[in-house]
Write a protein that holds these residues in place. Sequence first.
Motif, PDB file in Angstrom:
ATOM      1  N   MET A 398      22.177  -3.885  12.665  1.00 31.36           N
ATOM      2  CA  MET A 398      21.335  -3.574  14.322  1.00 31.36           C
ATOM      3  C   MET A 398      19.834  -4.114  13.895  1.00 31.36           C
ATOM      4  N   SER A 399      19.530  -4.719  15.620  1.00 35.47           N
ATOM      5  CA  SER A 399      18.197  -4.771  16.058  1.00 35.47           C
ATOM      6  C   SER A 399      17.371  -3.916  15.434  1.00 35.47           C
ATOM      7  N   THR A 400      16.698  -3.555  14.840  1.00 35.58           N
ATOM      8  CA  THR A 400      15.372  -2.672  15.317  1.00 35.58           C
ATOM      9  C   THR A 400      13.965  -2.295  16.177  1.00 35.58           C
ATOM     10  N   TYR A 401      12.923  -3.658  15.549  1.00 37.27           N
ATOM     11  CA  TYR A 401      12.237  -4.162  16.732  1.00 37.27           C
ATOM     12  C   TYR A 401      11.880  -6.034  16.498  1.00 37.27           C
ATOM     13  N   LYS A 402      11.959  -6.949  17.626  1.00 38.82           N
ATOM     14  CA  LYS A 402      11.368  -7.727  17.328  1.00 38.82           C
ATOM     15  C   LYS A 402      12.343  -8.627  16.627  1.00 38.82           C
ATOM     16  N   ASN A 403      12.419  -9.107  15.658  1.00 35.76           N
ATOM     17  CA  ASN A 403      12.660  -9.787  14.585  1.00 35.76           C
ATOM     18  C   ASN A 403      13.345  -8.977  13.144  1.00 35.76           C
ATOM     19  N   TYR A 404      13.084  -7.640  13.490  1.00 35.02           N
ATOM     20  CA  TYR A 404      13.524  -7.335  12.089  1.00 35.02           C
ATOM     21  C   TYR A 404      14.994  -6.174  12.088  1.00 35.02           C
ATOM     22  N   TYR A 405      15.745  -5.617  11.008  1.00 36.74           N
ATOM     23  CA  TYR A 405      17.034  -5.303  11.339  1.00 36.74           C
ATOM     24  C   TYR A 405      17.197  -4.330  10.604  1.00 36.74           C
ATOM     25  N   SER A 406      17.963  -3.869  10.582  1.00 35.33           N
ATOM     26  CA  SER A 406      19.257  -3.103   9.372  1.00 35.33           C
ATOM     27  C   SER A 406      20.487  -3.052   9.386  1.00 35.33           C
ATOM     28  N   LEU A 407      20.769  -3.174   7.749  1.00 37.65           N
ATOM     29  CA  LEU A 407      21.919  -3.415   8.038  1.00 37.65           C
ATOM     30  C   LEU A 407      22.294  -2.402   7.459  1.00 37.65           C
ATOM     31  N   MET A 408      23.562  -1.857   8.303  1.00 37.80           N
ATOM     32  CA  MET A 408      23.709  -0.280   8.132  1.00 37.80           C
ATOM     33  C   MET A 408      25.397  -0.486   7.881  1.00 37.80           C
ATOM     34  N   LEU A 409      25.797   0.401   7.154  1.00 32.92           N
ATOM     35  CA  LEU A 409      27.763   0.939   7.112  1.00 32.92           C
ATOM     36  C   LEU A 409      27.851   1.267   8.155  1.00 32.92           C
ATOM     37  N   ASP A 410      29.129   0.520   8.789  1.00 31.48           N
ATOM     38  CA  ASP A 410      30.015   0.378  10.221  1.00 31.48           C
ATOM     39  C   ASP A 410      31.316   1.200   9.873  1.00 31.48           C
ATOM     40  N   SER A 411      31.932   1.248   8.766  1.00 31.20           N
ATOM     41  CA  SER A 411      32.616   2.115   8.369  1.00 31.20           C
ATOM     42  C   SER A 411      33.678   2.412   7.406  1.00 31.20           C
ATOM     43  N   PRO A 412      34.525   2.916   7.166  1.00 35.53           N
ATOM     44  CA  PRO A 412      34.358   4.364   5.631  1.00 35.53           C
ATOM     45  C   PRO A 412      34.931   2.985   4.518  1.00 35.53           C
ATOM     46  N   LEU A 413      34.446   3.100   3.502  1.00 31.18           N
ATOM     47  CA  LEU A 413      34.599   2.539   1.761  1.00 31.18           C
ATOM     48  C   LEU A 413      35.294   2.900   0.778  1.00 31.18           C
ATOM     49  N   ASP A 414      36.190   2.365  -0.010  1.00 35.15           N
ATOM     50  CA  ASP A 414      36.992   2.666  -0.865  1.00 35.15           C
ATOM     51  C   ASP A 414      36.258   1.933  -2.011  1.00 35.15           C
ATOM     52  N   ARG A 415      35.981   2.548  -2.975  1.00 35.40           N
ATOM     53  CA  ARG A 415      35.565   1.492  -4.210  1.00 35.40           C
ATOM     54  C   ARG A 415      36.921   1.077  -4.556  1.00 35.40           C
ATOM     55  N   GLU A 416      37.997   2.069  -4.499  1.00 34.97           N
ATOM     56  CA  GLU A 416      39.435   1.474  -5.623  1.00 34.97           C
ATOM     57  C   GLU A 416      39.710   0.105  -4.564  1.00 34.97           C
ATOM     58  N   SER A 417      40.206  -0.004  -3.391  1.00 35.78           N
ATOM     59  CA  SER A 417      40.171  -1.533  -2.975  1.00 35.78           C
ATOM     60  C   SER A 417      38.844  -1.835  -3.499  1.00 35.78           C
ATOM     61  N   MET A 418      37.628  -2.259  -3.003  1.00 33.99           N
ATOM     62  CA  MET A 418      36.747  -3.196  -3.225  1.00 33.99           C
ATOM     63  C   MET A 418      35.694  -2.598  -3.655  1.00 33.99           C
TER      64      MET A 418
END
Length: 820
Positions: A398-418
């Motif tokens: 997600m672009s936050t400002y000019k050349n700055y980005y945030s890496l965000m969670l977009d879908s649910p996680l499951d540690r047992e599968s990955m």
Amino acid sequence: MVFSERGSREVRCLLLSLLLHAAWETGSGQIHYSVSEEAKHGTFVGRIAQDLGLELVELVPRLFRVASKGRGDLLEVNLQNGILFVNSRIDREELCRRSAVCSIHLEVIVDKPLQVFHVEVEVKDINDNPPLFPMTVKTIWFHESRLLDSRFPLEGASDEDIGVNALLTYRLSSSEVFFLDVQTNDELSQSLSLVLKKSLDREETSEINLLLMATDGGKPELTGTAQLLIKVLDVNDNEPSFDQSVYKVQLLENIANGTLVVKLNASDADEGSNSEIVYSLSSDVPATVQSKFKMDPSSGEIRVKGQLDYEEMKSYEIQVIAADKGSPSMSGHCKISVKLVDINDNRPEISITSLSLPIREDAPLGTVIALITVSDRDSGANGQVTCTLTPHDPFKLMSTYKNYYSLMLDSPLDRESMWTYAMVVTARDGGLPSLTATASVLVEVADVNDNAPAFPQPEYTVFVKENNPPGSHIFTVSARDADAQENALVSYSLVERRVGERALSSYVSVHAESGKVYALQPLDHEELELLQFQVSARDAGFPPLGSNVTLQVFVLDENDNAPALLPPGSGGAGGSVSELVPRSVSAGHVVAKVRAVDADSGYNAWLSYELQPAAGGARSPFRVGLYTGEVSTTRALDEADMPRQRLLVLVKDHGEPPLAVTATVLVSLVESGQALKTSSRTSLGTAGREAALVDVNVYLIIAICAVSSLLVLTLLLYTALRCSASPPEGACGPGKPMLVCSSAVGSWSYSQQRRQRVCSGEGPKTDLMAFSPNLPPGPDSTDNISMLIMTVVVRIYTDAKKDFEECLKNIGRLGISDKV
């Protein structure tokens, strides 16, 4: 003050626009401050906490921190009052050189939740650098024959400040011979020339000292000076001249070493050696220019020397001197203005900071995992960078400002599968062709307790020999938890219940850590053939999760019961049977029947009968059936046989070791008349037993045939289902050990994954045990049907076997087992 209606509307519109601008500034997440360079330590810059909408009390708990890429610790924030202040010396010229705009970009980061604010602090220039000339003393040669208005170009001063602080004005010390001419060209730079306004006479004046002063426009203003030493020569009176005073050249920054920049051609009106011209770079040319360009003295060619870099220097000014070979030599001057054209020769740079790892598998969507900054040293489209993420699932950029980005969670996680994700961040600039840079991001997923322990199968069948030593290990249960660490730490316990009048825990126990099941006391097959109970597995997570598994413990028989004699007789180990036998009977006549039963099962209850030798080694005229217990004559009796004979019949089972009991048969040999009377008294009872025998035989035959037919039909159906569902390699393949079979001839283990077999021993009396290994449910419906059929067969056969054995015992009590 009174406003007209139109004026009021204009004021309202102005206020509304100001409010919208302020709201836009707030929403953009960026705050602007300004500070003068060389400000003292502690100089107030701004109330950054207040302007960001943060409370002072939450600065420390939320880990308020300020990051400035490549700026060191120039600015700092007081966490007590939230004021941004100057922490160390700020030199605008060192930070931005001569850039028109100079600012420090701050990243303000707070946690819980993670937020990022962008603050721009503009560094304002002050007049702290005086103008500087390349040389403090410059010697200039003038020929006395120089015409009026002759010009000699001078190298101007440079000021590291910008704006009005770098706006220079020049003046020359008073002179009757020279004056200073300052011209501003279209490059907004100034060209200085020393102009002759009065003819020179070397004999009258051979040297002239002048002072050139440069003053900037700052307040207070600063001044730099250079001494001009003018020497007058009396020789060659024509100087070389160029076609133009300034040559403009554009070069690509990646131009090859040795490439021609420009070829100069100066002319001299003199003749002979006075017109021969030698080209050279002015001594005023900076070392940076001399390291990048070289001059051919004879041809006037200027070529590239070394490597040019637009990001290092965007333009160069080269002062060239064309001097003739006259005596004294005369020279002409020109300037070459070289501008570099940017090419896309710098890859983007990626910086990853503030990693919030590991991330819990139950983290909400939109959780910020990392902050990513991209940059490119090129200019224009070559420096415009876009960022992408591969693979993008389950995260997004997600672009936050000019050349700055945030890496965000977009879908649910499951540690047992990955449990870990390896992602690549790709930065691509807008050049042609475009250049890319990549950076790897490894995201680990932290476990939460969302999986209960699971057993490989819901039910286990265990076989244990009776009379086991107390505390013996009979089985081990094992459950697997797909979670990690303490969430996967499994402990085991019994699911308490009543077994008859006693608690289950008085029979068995389970080790909490290893899952080993122990028998706490000796088990008795005759008392308890099947012990069924459940073991619970529970993890150490919070809250804990658990599941149960069922254990069917079959108690296998051992030969711990000796045969027991049945009536008639005393029924004891030394019991006796009295029989009257006529002397006229022929060989093979049955004179008596020894009846015995054994409380054990299988081989342990298979009885055989032996006639013990008579005392003195005399041969007896009687024998006993090995398995029937019938005492019969071996020959016709005669007068030589003793009238009273005592027969000892040894009844023993086939256990290991075998157990035995002795029965005594008293045989009295009588004449036929006495035997007839005795026979008439017993004929009525014999007839009744024979009638009962007929009925019992009919029912026994029907029962045996029904059970046998059902068993054969089930086995055929099971075999057909297994063959249809088995792989081409064959219907019997090795698999996971699950099945244990036992008989009197030994015990063994047999394994076959997702298959079942019937195990049996050999011998006249055999216990047949068939059961399902209780495999976990799978996609093969045929296996499930087979398992169900075999389970039903086990139950039916077990009940029929018990009824059949009980029937045999009752028949023995009736005295008609010799006919069955």
